[in-house]
Design a protein around this motif. Structure first.
Motif, short mmCIF file in Angstrom:
data_model
loop_
_atom_site.label_atom_id
_atom_site.label_comp_id
_atom_site.label_asym_id
_atom_site.label_seq_id
_atom_site.Cartn_x
_atom_site.Cartn_y
_atom_site.Cartn_z
N UNK A 1 -0.90 49.87 92.05
CA UNK A 1 0.36 49.15 92.25
C UNK A 1 0.96 48.13 92.64
N UNK A 2 0.26 48.38 94.05
CA UNK A 2 0.60 47.37 94.58
C UNK A 2 -0.35 46.43 95.35
N UNK A 3 -1.75 46.70 94.93
CA UNK A 3 -2.86 45.16 94.58
C UNK A 3 -2.16 44.08 94.60
N UNK A 4 -2.10 44.06 93.18
CA UNK A 4 -1.59 43.45 91.95
C UNK A 4 -0.15 43.04 92.80
N UNK A 5 0.64 43.26 92.75
CA UNK A 5 1.80 42.33 93.28
C UNK A 5 1.35 41.41 94.67
N UNK A 6 0.55 41.95 95.50
CA UNK A 6 -0.09 41.43 96.81
C UNK A 6 -0.71 40.06 96.50
N UNK A 7 -1.79 40.41 95.63
CA UNK A 7 -2.68 39.11 95.03
C UNK A 7 -2.17 38.14 94.43
N UNK A 8 -0.61 38.86 93.92
CA UNK A 8 0.03 37.58 93.30
C UNK A 8 0.82 36.39 93.81
N UNK A 9 1.20 37.32 95.38
CA UNK A 9 2.13 36.46 95.82
C UNK A 9 1.04 35.82 96.56
N UNK A 10 -0.43 35.85 96.88
CA UNK A 10 -1.10 34.71 96.88
C UNK A 10 -1.21 33.72 95.97
N UNK A 11 -1.23 33.57 95.22
CA UNK A 11 -1.68 32.68 94.13
C UNK A 11 -2.09 33.07 93.49
N UNK A 12 -2.90 34.18 93.80
CA UNK A 12 -4.71 34.92 92.79
C UNK A 12 -3.96 35.42 91.47
N UNK A 13 -5.04 34.29 90.47
CA UNK A 13 -4.95 34.77 89.18
C UNK A 13 -5.60 36.26 88.37
N UNK A 14 -6.29 36.61 89.01
CA UNK A 14 -6.89 37.79 88.78
C UNK A 14 -6.64 38.79 89.90
N UNK A 15 -5.35 39.64 89.57
CA UNK A 15 -4.86 40.56 90.67
C UNK A 15 -5.77 41.46 90.91
N UNK A 16 -5.94 41.85 89.46
CA UNK A 16 -6.64 43.20 89.34
C UNK A 16 -7.60 43.83 90.05
N UNK A 17 -8.15 44.95 90.17
CA UNK A 17 -9.40 45.11 90.63
C UNK A 17 -10.03 44.49 89.43
N UNK A 18 -11.61 44.56 89.71
CA UNK A 18 -12.24 43.90 88.24
C UNK A 18 -12.64 45.33 87.84
N UNK A 19 -12.74 45.22 86.63
CA UNK A 19 -13.03 46.51 85.43
C UNK A 19 -14.53 45.84 85.65
N UNK A 20 -15.86 46.96 85.17
CA UNK A 20 -16.82 46.60 84.16
C UNK A 20 -17.49 47.75 84.00
N UNK A 21 -18.32 48.07 83.06
CA UNK A 21 -18.78 48.82 82.45
C UNK A 21 -20.03 49.67 83.37
N UNK A 22 -20.36 51.08 83.57
CA UNK A 22 -21.33 51.29 83.76
C UNK A 22 -21.70 52.20 83.31
N UNK A 23 -22.70 53.30 83.47
CA UNK A 23 -23.28 54.49 83.21
C UNK A 23 -22.49 55.63 83.81
N UNK A 24 -22.71 56.37 83.12
CA UNK A 24 -22.23 57.64 84.05
C UNK A 24 -23.16 58.64 84.77
N UNK A 25 -23.23 58.78 86.16
CA UNK A 25 -24.63 59.34 86.71
C UNK A 25 -24.58 60.96 86.44
N UNK A 26 -23.13 61.26 86.40
CA UNK A 26 -23.24 62.61 85.98
C UNK A 26 -22.50 63.80 84.92
N UNK A 27 -22.85 64.77 84.71
CA UNK A 27 -21.84 65.31 83.92
C UNK A 27 -20.21 65.06 84.39
#
Lengths: 426, 426
Positions: free
Chosen positions: A317-343
């Motif tokens: 909730x804070x990071x995206x507002x902070x990044x947007x306040x610095x002109x950043x167009x990709x303000x959220x954490x990057x989401x990527x797909x991964x394989x779960x390593x454990x149950x």
């Protein structure tokens, strides 16, 4: 008595936060101070690259037509009429069967249209060389503008300045760099149970770790942190300090005091301030009791006193507002797909965000929890470089399943990671 | 005239560099300044977590045996004899059929052995509640030490301090943090062709971009940069400045002046200083003319004047020494496997390191060159977050092939990435 709160979904919560405007501001810093800051303007090529026709090698600048008859059997003799170091210019026009010794990066002299590398010539004397093969017009010449044309946008506004961007800024003469002013984020810790870091442990007490953690998270996200200290659970003191802090910052974060216990004052303070509460409960674990409010053009974050919940609340909730306040167009954490390593057998009534660590295995990403996922446990935070996203309504996850993760240390960011999150197939 | 140099393999070159000792030094900084520094000591748990048996919820602390007969049909009545906020202690021993109101995080009072969550009780008055089911000893109690035992190593010496590590430092009372002193790396740029960043372009000249780029690379790697300015190609001036700089730094980097052109003085300066040259040619592109020497306990790096070569030379040869000087056990860039995103048809007589960008596609890493790979081109540096490793002796690469990449922004690092590099199957 016990306030009833209606939880909203994570995506809806983030949407309510970022629907608030930000007002990025520009300032100028010297190029030496620009690393790690965010560009406030597109970085434009201020001239062609190369800025002039130049030699990519050490060698001899020639008139290619003079080599038309050259071969191993018939080496052609040339007179060396001068030499050009990088940074110098040869001012005369080169005549037939004359050559000029030329260094890497030096400009091609007038009359010449090719360069012969040193190794392909035979030196007879300081004044004479032999060339044994034909060269064509343009051989070994880096032409003006062949890399980059003047006016090209090289790096977009809002990009974090890395060492390569610094090289571009220098190349194009940006001695003073227009960067985003770093938003100032205030931090207040609340809770009578909190000790200062330098105090010895006492019965019933724990040390204040959240405030220092958030200061570091603010720094990692690119903001400027301002710590207002640790307050006891006292309504009047909290209200006064909140007012004071709000006057000095762009956004304010409090940790603790957001749950529904008797000593939790944040809701009352927000009411007293006249802030608009965007939400006070999110359907996620940890961090369900996160409260976010806006007051004029400022955001107020009531993050949980629980370290993991506080950590996650900041990043979501804070990071995206902070990044947007610095002109950043990709303000959220990057989401990527991964394989779960454990149950991960725990059922998820709500969306769960698990502190985890990514490993690269044969070209694929594998993510595993970085510690036991119990929200009171701080020790798993140290090793975390991502958050597993486990949507609610599932019956647990098994090793090898596909999951989405949010990368914590990545600087690429994401425009909007909250759609199409991979769900368990159970 | 033209000095003959024998190129060595990249792995051998890196090995010769890191076979030199480093002497990490410790200093203390306040926890507020510790983010981004490297731990000089293992981070130990200085006490159990939790430090005392505590409640994970808001509720009532009970003696579980008192609920033995409780059921929906037979709710049992309890007397509320007090309340404990987080941070407070209840000093009396709780007697049969007494309960204490308890907040999240507060210590379990003497006599009690379970906690009933608020929602599972029925409040009759301020002094009386009903409980309608059986609770067992230990229900909803976080026991002392159940998360972490005192003395546990939580984070290893040499680890970069991230926000989670800061939280741990705070939790365990490390107000002053033992961190590695940042090595001071001097930078000297050479070349008469170089303009200062604020100077207008002039015929034959280019602006000095390498120095500023390296300053940022040093900062990214965790060191402290010291810039000694830009020198003309003048032997005596270069020698004097090199001596002066060496007295003030832990390592020294020069850019430019390393190739075999007439105006390149680095070899002569190293000879004059009595430095031991470890190598002066590496079988790689770009950066083949990189020179590394040692003088006493200091490393001297003669990086190429070409921006790409300079960039790569820093990451391969300077970064590991810098990281080792901060106790880091994974000092090299992390190597991971990726899929090549585009064709790369150029043959590689030598190992090629191509500035590239990594993308995550459905759980796999895909790496593509971040610009045209021509060593004079600075514009591809801005977008690079990895280096493609294309071993020598291959006939070019095709899209979809497996390649190794070195991650530039990653903080994980690698112990030794130079074995078993994936080769083209062509």
């Amino acid at each position: 008595m016990v306030e009833k709160r209606k939880p909203i979904q994570v995506a809806e919560a983030v949407k309510r936060v970022i629907s608030n405007d930000v007002m990025p501001q520009k300032e100028y810093v010297s190029i030496e101070e620009s690393y790690g800051r965010f560009l406030a303007e597109d970085l434009l090529a201020s001239h062609d690259v190369p800025a002039f026709d130049r030699s990519p090698y050490d060698g001899f600048a020639i008139r290619s037509e003079d080599t038309n008859a050259a071969s191993s059997e018939n080496p052609v003799s040339f007179t060396v009429v001068g030499e050009i170091g990088a940074g110098y210019v040869f001012n005369e026009e080169v005549q037939p069967f004359q050559v000029v010794r030329i260094m890497t990066g030096a400009p091609i002299p007038k009359g010449c249209d090719a360069v012969v590398m040193l190794e392909l010539t035979k030196e007879i004397s300081e004044k004479e060389i032999l060339i044994k093969r034909l060269f064509k017009k343009g051989d070994n010449i880096s032409y003006q503008g062949e890399d980059t044309k003047k006016g090209t946008v090289l790096v977009k506004k809002g990009t974090k300045i890395n060492p390569g961007v610094v090289a571009l800024l220098a190349t194009f003469g940006y001695h003073e760099v227009a960067v985003a002013k770093q938003p100032v984020i205030g931090v207040i810790a609340t809770g009578s149970e909190l000790l200062n870091v330098d105090e010895p442990l006492a019965p019933g007490k724990i040390r204040n770790s959240n405030a220092y953690m958030i200061l570091a998270q603010i720094e990692r996200a690119g903001g400027k942190a301002k710590y207002f200290g640790k307050l006891d659970d006292d309504f009047d003191a909290c209200l006064a300090e909140t007012k004071k802090a709000l006057a000095e910052v762009d956004m304010l974060i409090t940790t603790g005091g957001v749950s529904v216990g008797d000593f939790d004052y944040v809701p009352a303070i927000l009411k007293e301030l006249g802030a608009e509460v965007l939400f006070n409960k999110v359907a996620m674990r940890p961090g369900s009791v996160t409260t976010v409010a806006s007051l004029g053009d400022k955001m107020i974050y009531g993050l949980s006193g629980n370290p993991s919940a506080c950590y996650v609340g900041f990043e979501l909730f804070v990071r995206p507002m902070l990044r947007r306040a610095m002109y950043n167009a990709y303000p959220h954490l990057q989401k990527v797909t991964a394989t779960l390593g454990v149950d991960f057998p725990k059922p998820n009534p709500f969306m769960r965000l698990v502190r985890a660590k990514v490993e690269y295995q044969n070209g694929t990403l594998v993510a595993s929890p970085s510690g036991v996922d119990k929200s009171g446990i701080v020790s798993s935070l140290g090793g975390a470089d991502c958050l597993l996203l486990l949507p609610g309504g599932t019956r647990g996850y098994e090793k090898g399943m596909t999951v989405d993760v949010l990368l914590l240390e990545d600087q690429q960011g994401s425009e909007w990671p909250w759609d199409n999150i991979v769900a368990s197939y159970k």
